[in-house]
Design a protein around this motif. Structure first.
Motif, short mmCIF file in Angstrom:
data_model
loop_
_atom_site.label_atom_id
_atom_site.label_comp_id
_atom_site.label_asym_id
_atom_site.label_seq_id
_atom_site.Cartn_x
_atom_site.Cartn_y
_atom_site.Cartn_z
N GLU A 10 29.17 47.30 40.59
CA GLU A 10 30.53 47.29 40.04
C GLU A 10 30.97 45.86 39.71
OE1 GLU A 10 29.56 48.77 42.75
OE2 GLU A 10 29.97 50.93 42.52
N ALA A 11 30.63 44.91 40.58
CA ALA A 11 31.02 43.51 40.35
C ALA A 11 30.38 42.99 39.07
CB ALA A 11 30.62 42.65 41.55
N VAL A 12 29.10 43.26 38.91
CA VAL A 12 28.37 42.78 37.73
C VAL A 12 28.95 43.39 36.45
CG1 VAL A 12 26.14 42.89 36.54
CG2 VAL A 12 26.25 42.21 38.93
N GLN A 13 29.23 44.69 36.48
CA GLN A 13 29.78 45.36 35.30
C GLN A 13 31.11 44.73 34.88
OE1 GLN A 13 29.99 49.48 36.48
NE2 GLN A 13 27.96 49.96 35.68
N ASP A 14 32.00 44.49 35.84
CA ASP A 14 33.31 43.92 35.51
C ASP A 14 33.18 42.48 35.00
OD1 ASP A 14 34.86 46.12 36.04
OD2 ASP A 14 35.29 45.59 38.11
N LEU A 15 32.34 41.69 35.64
CA LEU A 15 32.21 40.28 35.23
C LEU A 15 31.55 40.17 33.86
CD1 LEU A 15 31.22 38.72 38.67
CD2 LEU A 15 33.37 38.41 37.44
N ILE A 16 30.59 41.03 33.59
CA ILE A 16 29.97 41.01 32.26
C ILE A 16 30.99 41.43 31.20
CG2 ILE A 16 28.27 42.16 30.80
CD1 ILE A 16 26.40 42.23 33.21
N SER A 17 31.80 42.45 31.50
CA SER A 17 32.84 42.88 30.55
C SER A 17 33.82 41.75 30.28
CB SER A 17 33.59 44.09 31.11
OG SER A 17 32.72 45.19 31.28
N ALA A 18 34.18 41.01 31.33
CA ALA A 18 35.11 39.89 31.16
C ALA A 18 34.47 38.78 30.33
CB ALA A 18 35.52 39.36 32.53
N LEU A 19 33.20 38.48 30.59
CA LEU A 19 32.49 37.44 29.83
C LEU A 19 32.40 37.80 28.36
CD1 LEU A 19 29.61 36.60 32.33
CD2 LEU A 19 31.36 35.00 31.54
N LYS A 20 32.21 39.09 28.07
CA LYS A 20 32.11 39.53 26.68
C LYS A 20 33.43 39.32 25.94
CE LYS A 20 30.17 43.68 26.36
NZ LYS A 20 29.74 45.02 26.81
N VAL A 21 34.55 39.46 26.66
CA VAL A 21 35.86 39.30 26.02
C VAL A 21 36.19 37.82 25.86
CG1 VAL A 21 38.33 39.75 26.23
CG2 VAL A 21 36.70 41.50 26.92
N GLU A 22 36.09 37.06 26.93
CA GLU A 22 36.47 35.63 26.87
C GLU A 22 35.78 34.86 28.00
OE1 GLU A 22 40.43 32.74 26.83
OE2 GLU A 22 40.67 34.92 26.96
N ALA A 23 34.58 34.36 27.69
CA ALA A 23 33.81 33.65 28.71
C ALA A 23 34.53 32.39 29.18
CB ALA A 23 32.44 33.29 28.16
N GLY A 24 35.28 31.77 28.28
CA GLY A 24 35.98 30.53 28.62
C GLY A 24 37.01 30.69 29.72
N ALA A 25 37.51 31.91 29.91
CA ALA A 25 38.49 32.15 30.98
C ALA A 25 37.80 32.56 32.28
CB ALA A 25 39.46 33.25 30.55
N VAL A 26 36.61 33.13 32.18
CA VAL A 26 35.91 33.61 33.37
C VAL A 26 35.21 32.47 34.11
CG1 VAL A 26 34.15 35.22 34.22
CG2 VAL A 26 35.56 35.84 32.25
N ILE A 27 34.63 31.54 33.35
CA ILE A 27 33.85 30.45 33.98
C ILE A 27 34.70 29.65 34.97
CG2 ILE A 27 32.60 28.31 33.52
CD1 ILE A 27 31.66 29.70 30.88
N PRO A 28 35.92 29.17 34.60
CA PRO A 28 36.74 28.44 35.59
C PRO A 28 37.09 29.30 36.80
CG PRO A 28 37.61 28.14 33.36
CD PRO A 28 36.57 29.22 33.28
N ALA A 29 37.28 30.61 36.58
CA ALA A 29 37.61 31.50 37.70
C ALA A 29 36.44 31.58 38.69
CB ALA A 29 37.95 32.89 37.18
#
Length: 672
Positions: A340-359
């Motif tokens: 579940e963690a991988v699915q959500d993080l991949i979905s977030a990276l697909k939308v906007e990786a620039g916001a996920v990396i700092p998080a």
């Protein structure tokens, strides 16, 4: 009877009064139909008498409660109050029995509250009567608004001045009429009687905020929080005006953020959650920023499932919300729910990786390691399947893998992340970019085997095959699966040349007794040739020298799976080899069977091989041991066969004695 006699008289004085009285008599006698007819005649009279009409309205209201028409009951009593409040109070006290008065008050309170909340008829509550517009009917075409509810509430307060619900209804009506000061005084009086009543505290808090008394509003909200009854806000918010709801929302949000900027203790976080809950309620149940903040607060308190609930509420409205996707992914991370963690993080990276990396970078090192490890594991599995089957699992694309790989290199500059990024580029056909990235990350002559092997594959077009074999063989000693993956990027002809060059170099190294290094070349030859039996035999021989008998045995088993097309001489040699490996692993029974098979296929070759290794004397001892075991278990035929083959290898005294015993034991039957 008295009412009927008076009504029957020719004099029509007090006609309406008598009808109203007879109506109540019928009502008390449970004759609702007769009572309703009398009340209707009074209400519809051309020249209505106010006091009689009030009695009729009150009586009809009671009948409507019995019929389940609570809303119409409230309308009747509102109309009565508008005619004359004092007379309505007198009528209820005089004509409504005690056992019905409690139900009447409750119905009027509930209906009045719903009228203020606009839950009866959106856009305003209006009722019209289609009958001829005579008498009081012209007055009954009305729109129920705050003043009407205020009159109803005033009636209820007069009937029971200690009833809190009636006081709250009166205050709510005053608020909607714009008489906030009067509402405040009434609520303050109610609070003085019961200081812990959440519905009163919440209303006072909003009125104080509206008046600009922020400190007093905060204190009142704190008292509401301490009661633990945040649900009291739900009916209030339907009554408050839009600007006041927005005021409450912005204030509670500001207060929560102010609390979170200070102490991060459990009590402070819980208080912030309460304020955020108020803000969300004030917003109508959905406020993205407040839901995000509250979900993170729940996460800090360890209430992970509640945090997921808030993230889900956001994603229901906005499935591509990056903060909610990454936030929910981190909660699954804390719960060690990898998929579940991988699915959500991949979905977030697909939308906007620039916001996920700092998080991700804001997490603790241990959590960062888990995130990158899980993402890499998932990405590597997906890429391997893509290269093997030319198709990706699920809905992922090469572009998604590229986004994930690029993010991994920015989160953590570990070698494995750069290598994965280069692999995705290679799979995407962008070989020059992959080469450039590897050289930037590791230099032109990297020390890392994984990087050197990839540079070799990428430069294979312009390099000698033998030169490319060296780094690939070094990697083959460490990770054969990775070499097999890389060979997917090499065409078939080049793979054949690579297998030949690696096998030749391995042979040279074996002669020089450099078995460990030779093993890498032989492994490369096996992989590049797609498990050629010739190269499998060579690797098995190398593994035997290194005393890695189990691995050598696996190679020989693969060789023997394709024995159908080999000559007896070749097969005999393979059986001897496998027999020796089984001896080394102390599997003597199986070893003897293989040597017997070899002797049957080509006895001269088998005897020559046995003489060199393990030696005839040594092997006959094993044959004797296995045959003796069968003899003891009375398996005479099998014991005789093993003894016979053993004597072909060497005329051992022990074997000859065993054969003699077998002849004596089996003299009664033929075993030849």
């Amino acid at each position: 009877d008295i009412c009927e006699q008076l009504l029957a008289a020719e004099q029509s004085t007090y006609h309406n009064t008598l009808l109203a009285l007879r109506g109540f008599c019928s009502l008390h006698a449970q004759d609702h139909q007769g009572a309703l007819q009398d009340f209707q005649r009074v209400i519809e009279h051309d020249s209505p008498h106010p006091n009689s009409c009030i009695k009729a309205l009150c009586g009809r209201g009671l009948i409507r409660i019995s019929a389940g028409s609570n809303y119409l009951t409230a309308l009747d009593y509102i109309t009565a109050c508008q005619l004359k409040l004092e007379e309505t109070i007198f009528t209820i006290k005089s004509y409504v029995p005690w056992n019905q008065r409690g139900l009447l008050l409750k119905v009027l309170q509930e209906e009045g509250q719903m009228m203020l909340q606009k839950k009866r008829y959106p856009g305003g509550s209006s009722v019209s009567f289609p009958k001829k517009q005579t008498g009081l009917c012209t007055f009954l075409t009305l729109k129920v608004d705050a003043p009407g509810v205020f009159q109803l509430a005033s009636l209820l307060v007069e009937l029971d001045s200690s009833d809190e619900a009636s006081q709250i209804l009166c205050a709510d009506a005053l608020y909607q009429m714009g008489r906030g000061e009067e509402a405040h005084r009434l609520l303050a009086l109610a609070l003085s009687r019961n200081p812990q009543r959440a519905p009163v505290l919440a209303r006072l808090a909003l009125l104080q905020l509206k008046r600009g008394f922020v400190y007093d509003g905060n204190q009142l909200l704190k008292r509401v929080i301490r009661t633990g009854d945040s649900s009291c806000l739900l009916p209030i918010l339907d009554i408050f005006q839009d600007e006041d709801r927005k005021l409450l929302q912005s204030h509670c949000r500001w207060r929560a953020l102010a609390i979170l900027k200070g102490k991060q203790e459990g009590a402070a976080i819980k208080e912030a959650i309460a304020h955020l809950s108020f803000a969300i309620l004030a917003a109508g149940g959905y406020a993205e920023d407040c839901l995000l903040t509250r979900a993170r607060c729940y996460g800090r308190l360890g209430q992970m499932k509640t945090a997921i609930f808030d993230f889900n509420a956001i994603l229901k409205e906005d499935p591509r919300n990056v903060q909610a996707l990454s936030g929910r992914g981190f909660v699954h991370l804390a719960l060690r729910q990898q998929k579940e963690a991988v699915q959500d993080l991949i979905s977030a990276l697909k939308v906007e990786a620039g916001a996920v990396i700092p998080a991700v970078l804001s997490l603790k090192p241990e959590a960062q390691g888990l995130v990158t490890g899980w993402l890499l594991q998932h990405g590597r599995a997906a890429l391997t399947e893509l290269v093997a089957t030319k198709d990706l699992p699920g809905e992922e694309t090469l572009g998604d893998l590229l986004t994930m790989a690029k993010a991994l290199t920015k989160i953590c500059k570990a070698a494995q992340h750069h290598i994965f990024y280069a692999d995705v580029l290679m799979a995407n056909g962008r070989h020059q970019e992959a080469l450039k990235h590897l050289q930037e990350a590791f230099g032109h002559c990297p020390a890392e085997d994984f990087a050197r092997a990839r540079l070799a594959v990428l430069q294979l077009q312009s390099r000698n095959v033998a030169e490319a074999a060296a780094p690939l063989s070094a990697l083959a000693r460490r990770d054969e699966k990775d070499v097999a993956f890389l060979l997917n990027f090499v065409d078939t002809k080049k793979q054949q040349h690579l297998a030949q060059a690696a096998a030749q170099e391995g042979k040279v190294l074996m002669k020089g007794h450099h078995y460990e290094k030779a093993l890498g070349y032989h492994s490369l030859a096996v992989l590049a040739s797609r498990d050629s039996p010739r190269y499998l035999r060579r690797r098995a021989a190398c593994l035997t020298h290194l005393k890695k008998y189990q691995r050598a045995l696996k190679d020989m088993e693969k060789v023997m799976q394709g024995h159908g097309c080999n000559s007896p001489k070749t097969r005999a040699g393979d059986h001897c080899c496998q027999g020796f490996l089984l001896l080394a692993l102390a599997e003597e029974e199986a070893a003897v069977q293989h040597y017997m098979e070899a002797l049957q296929l080509d006895e001269p070759l088998a005897l020559g091989t046995i003489t060199n290794c393990p030696g005839r004397e040594t092997l006959t001892k094993t044959f004797h041991k296995v045959a003796q075991n069968h003899f003891e278990k009375q398996r005479y035929e099998e014991a005789w066969k093993i003894t016979d083959y053993g004597l072909r290898i060497d005329k051992s005294t022990e074997l000859q004695k065993l054969r003699a015993r077998l002849k004596r034991e089996a003299s009664s039957c033929s075993i030849h």
